[in-house]
Motif scaffolding. Structure first.
Motif, PDB file in Angstrom:
ATOM      1  N   ARG A 116       8.117   5.733  36.698  1.00 58.71           N
ATOM      2  CA  ARG A 116       8.835   5.590  37.964  1.00 58.71           C
ATOM      3  C   ARG A 116      10.177   6.325  37.979  1.00 58.71           C
ATOM      4  NH1 ARG A 116       7.121   1.225  41.044  1.00 58.71           N
ATOM      5  NH2 ARG A 116       8.202   2.359  42.700  1.00 58.71           N
ATOM      6  N   PRO A 122      10.404   4.689  45.792  1.00 64.32           N
ATOM      7  CA  PRO A 122      11.004   3.388  46.117  1.00 64.32           C
ATOM      8  C   PRO A 122      10.887   2.432  44.938  1.00 64.32           C
ATOM      9  CG  PRO A 122       8.865   3.559  47.164  1.00 64.32           C
ATOM     10  CD  PRO A 122       9.117   4.878  46.506  1.00 64.32           C
ATOM     11  N   TRP A 123      11.714   2.646  43.945  1.00 66.45           N
ATOM     12  CA  TRP A 123      11.570   1.984  42.653  1.00 66.45           C
ATOM     13  C   TRP A 123      12.524   0.799  42.515  1.00 66.45           C
ATOM     14  CZ3 TRP A 123      14.043   4.175  37.653  1.00 66.45           C
ATOM     15  CH2 TRP A 123      13.613   3.451  36.542  1.00 66.45           C
ATOM     16  N   LYS A 124      13.816   1.083  42.533  1.00 66.51           N
ATOM     17  CA  LYS A 124      14.805   0.031  42.316  1.00 66.51           C
ATOM     18  C   LYS A 124      15.376  -0.464  43.642  1.00 66.51           C
ATOM     19  CE  LYS A 124      14.696   0.039  37.806  1.00 66.51           C
ATOM     20  NZ  LYS A 124      14.182  -1.129  37.060  1.00 66.51           N
ATOM     21  N   ALA A 125      15.634  -1.764  43.715  1.00 64.66           N
ATOM     22  CA  ALA A 125      16.124  -2.385  44.945  1.00 64.66           C
ATOM     23  C   ALA A 125      17.633  -2.609  44.849  1.00 64.66           C
ATOM     24  CB  ALA A 125      15.428  -3.727  45.174  1.00 64.66           C
ATOM     25  N   MET A 126      18.336  -2.166  45.891  1.00 63.95           N
ATOM     26  CA  MET A 126      19.774  -2.391  45.969  1.00 63.95           C
ATOM     27  C   MET A 126      20.127  -2.520  47.448  1.00 63.95           C
ATOM     28  SD  MET A 126      22.869  -0.058  44.361  1.00 63.95           S
ATOM     29  CE  MET A 126      22.245  -0.205  42.683  1.00 63.95           C
ATOM     30  N   SER A 127      20.296  -3.741  47.926  1.00 59.00           N
ATOM     31  CA  SER A 127      20.483  -3.958  49.358  1.00 59.00           C
ATOM     32  C   SER A 127      21.844  -3.477  49.859  1.00 59.00           C
ATOM     33  CB  SER A 127      20.301  -5.447  49.693  1.00 59.00           C
ATOM     34  OG  SER A 127      21.248  -6.245  48.995  1.00 59.00           O
ATOM     35  N   ARG A 150      15.989   8.667  52.819  1.00 59.83           N
ATOM     36  CA  ARG A 150      15.112   8.530  51.654  1.00 59.83           C
ATOM     37  C   ARG A 150      15.801   9.023  50.381  1.00 59.83           C
ATOM     38  NH1 ARG A 150       9.163  10.709  52.991  1.00 59.83           N
ATOM     39  NH2 ARG A 150      10.364  12.538  53.645  1.00 59.83           N
ATOM     40  N   ARG A 153      17.480   6.512  48.107  1.00 57.72           N
ATOM     41  CA  ARG A 153      16.679   5.864  47.067  1.00 57.72           C
ATOM     42  C   ARG A 153      16.900   6.543  45.718  1.00 57.72           C
ATOM     43  NH1 ARG A 153      10.757   5.901  49.888  1.00 57.72           N
ATOM     44  NH2 ARG A 153      11.180   4.602  51.728  1.00 57.72           N
ATOM     45  N   ILE A 156      20.123   5.410  44.177  1.00 59.27           N
ATOM     46  CA  ILE A 156      19.978   4.048  43.640  1.00 59.27           C
ATOM     47  C   ILE A 156      19.214   4.087  42.316  1.00 59.27           C
ATOM     48  CG2 ILE A 156      18.887   1.810  44.056  1.00 59.27           C
ATOM     49  CD1 ILE A 156      19.497   2.273  47.067  1.00 59.27           C
ATOM     50  N   ASN A 157      18.122   4.845  42.270  1.00 63.52           N
ATOM     51  CA  ASN A 157      17.364   4.945  41.022  1.00 63.52           C
ATOM     52  C   ASN A 157      18.230   5.472  39.880  1.00 63.52           C
ATOM     53  OD1 ASN A 157      15.068   4.068  42.357  1.00 63.52           O
ATOM     54  ND2 ASN A 157      14.212   6.118  42.620  1.00 63.52           N
ATOM     55  N   TYR A 160      20.211   3.251  37.548  1.00 68.62           N
ATOM     56  CA  TYR A 160      19.514   2.516  36.493  1.00 68.62           C
ATOM     57  C   TYR A 160      19.096   3.431  35.335  1.00 68.62           C
ATOM     58  CZ  TYR A 160      19.347  -1.383  39.753  1.00 68.62           C
ATOM     59  OH  TYR A 160      19.706  -2.406  40.603  1.00 68.62           O
TER      60      TYR A 160
END
Length: 515
Positions: A116, A122-127, A150, A153, A156-157, A160
């Motif tokens: 991933r 759309p791997w890691k979630a960060m609201s 997009r 995303r 955000i990835n 991590y």
């Protein structure tokens, strides 16, 4: 026999040392000393997923439909290998397989591992992402969180991925080595190691940068849109420097695979095929990217290197045969002694390995669905544009009405009717759906072809494609080759008229007109 098929994405042939590149690719150079390097290898269907359908099925699909899933009638090389008792394993970080428009590809393999985090996976979630921090680091022309949501995303990835080992490419190689450790004592397997890099965004650790590549000191520029160049010379140099760094990273990690082969004496019984789906324009000819711009060599003329233990004596030699993406599928089958299905139009590369002689009359075509068509004989390359590239009259022929991300709209599906089978659909009728201007397919997602036109280049005298020519005899021969290619792919009747071409005597269109 065992096979490792290494497939990169957006690997520009001219970036590699074996093809004259100066970025510095010692491990690609090292592999070329063992392999046959093919000098005239071209794409078939563009871009990413259509190219992979060509690879799996051994035929060009862009005359019949756009980016979409594997079709029920498609016969993958995995199916033939399975019947032969060959285990196929896929390691990939190509997340488009896991979107609706890429379904049915990875499941062809007996086993697979998805890594991933690439591009806008759309791997890691960060609201509540740190937008202010991102704005300080990344240039809004490439990373506008509103207009290019997009791409948020991706940022955000990246939060991590705290070390080089966390990046998708190292993780792909780690997965591949896990497979090899478990199976190197076995026979009859194929590993497809598929790297999304060096696809944009061009992200690589700082250690792969080189002094002098760029003097730029601004926010991150590494994800150009597919459009004409508008950046300054300094900004262009920075984007190219980021691509070069990613190429060096690809080279180093590929070298780890070569080390593995050396240390375990695998060259005696393991073949390697290395290629890509397409190239990428890095400001050459005034363009970034692929798809909507003319099919320049940087996009369609791609690297291909093949090593086979039975032809180890050919290592370091050059192959002058005209080849293209659909040839990879019958080559894989040939490596394992499998016959290709009747509908395959590609040709095994192994037939060229003993002598490296090339046919003198082969002509191949390439392109996107509902776009211009490129044609080449290996010396001349021609771009043919339809009279009205936005005109109606084409249809998508499919049993899987799904675009890249979104399904076909209700408006599209209301036009559907049942079409008789083609010669490659295993007697299955298909849905015939009007190809509308607004359909969510490349390149409609980021432009169109309407600002370009016919070109003919002589690559022997003008390899940089700076001066188009006109030559009636060459054009007539390439058009005859295009019609023959279309006939061999049972091209829909309306495609000839839409392209402004008269069908050949043996074409589907001609046969229908005679009825």
């Amino acid at each position: 026999m065992r096979l490792i098929f290494v497939l990169f994405d957006s690997l520009n042939r001219l970036a590699l040392g074996p093809y004259g590149g100066t970025i510095g690719t010692p491990n690609f150079d090292r592999f070329a000393e063992r392999a046959v390097t093919f000098d005239r290898h071209y794409v078939g269907s563009l871009p990413c997923i259509p190219a992979r359908r060509d690879i799996q099925t051994g035929r060009a699909g862009f005359f019949h439909r756009s980016w979409g899933p594997m079709e029920p009638y498609d016969r993958s090389f995995c199916e033939s290998l399975r019947r032969k008792g060959v285990h196929t394993h896929l390691v990939t970080d190509h997340f488009h397989y896991f979107e609706p428009g890429g379904s049915g590809y990875h499941t062809q393999y007996d086993t697979w591992d998805f890594i991933r985090g690439q591009e806008y996976d759309p791997w890691k979630a960060m609201s509540e992402p740190p937008l202010e921090k991102f704005a300080e680091t990344y240039d809004p022309r490439h990373y506008d969180p509103v207009k290019k949501r997009r791409r948020l995303r991706h940022l955000i990835n990246r939060e991590y991925e705290r070390s080089e080992a966390d990046l998708p490419m190292p993780r792909c190689y780690a997965s591949a080595f896990e497979f090899l450790d478990a199976n190197r004592g076995a026979d009859n397997w194929m590993l497809q190691l598929e790297l999304f890099d060096p696809h944009e965004p061009f992200h690589a650790p700082a250690r792969f940068r080189r002094d002098g590549d760029s003097a730029y000191r601004g926010a991150m520029l590494n994800w150009p849109d597919y459009r004409r160049v508008s950046e300054t010379e300094e900004e262009v140099a920075e984007i190219r420097a980021n691509y070069a760094a990613l190429i060096r990273m690809c080279d180093e990690y590929f070298g780890h695979l070569l080390d593995y082969m050396d240390e375990r004496d695998m060259w005696r019984d393991t073949a390697i095929v290395l290629s890509t789906d397409h190239g990428f324009l890095l400001g050459e000819h005034g363009w970034w990217g692929k798809s909507r711009m003319p099919y320049y060599e940087e996009v369609v003329h791609v690297p291909l290197m093949v090593y086979h233990p039975d032809h180890a004596g050919a290592g370091g030699r050059r192959g002058n045969a005209l080849t293209q993406t659909p040839d990879i599928m019958p080559t894989i089958l040939d490596i394992f002694g499998c016959d290709a299905p009747a509908e395959v139009t590609g040709r095994s590369l192994l037939s060229h390995m003993p002598t490296l002689e090339a046919e003198t009359d082969r002509i191949v075509a390439f392109g996107l669905f509902a776009g211009p068509v490129g044609v080449t004989d290996g010396r001349y390359v021609m771009f043919h544009y339809p009279p009205d590239v936005l005109g109606e009259g084409l249809h998508e022929y499919t049993l899987m009405p799904q675009h890249m991300v979104d399904p076909f709209t209700a408006e599209e599906l209301r036009t559907a009717e049942l079409s008789p089978p083609f010669d490659f659909t295993q007697k299955m009728p298909l849905l015939k759906i009007a190809a509308t201007r607004e359909a969510a397919r490349p390149p409609n997602l980021g432009g169109s072809f309407e600002d370009q036109g016919f070109r003919l280049y002589d690559l022997d005298t003008d390899p940089g494609q700076t001066t188009p020519i006109r030559d009636p005899a060459v054009e007539a021969r390439l058009y005859a080759g295009l019609r023959a290619y279309m006939a061999a792919h049972d091209t829909p009747a309306e495609s000839y008229a839409w392209l402004g071409l008269e069908p050949g005597a043996d074409s589907r269109a001609s046969a229908l007109n005679d009825e």
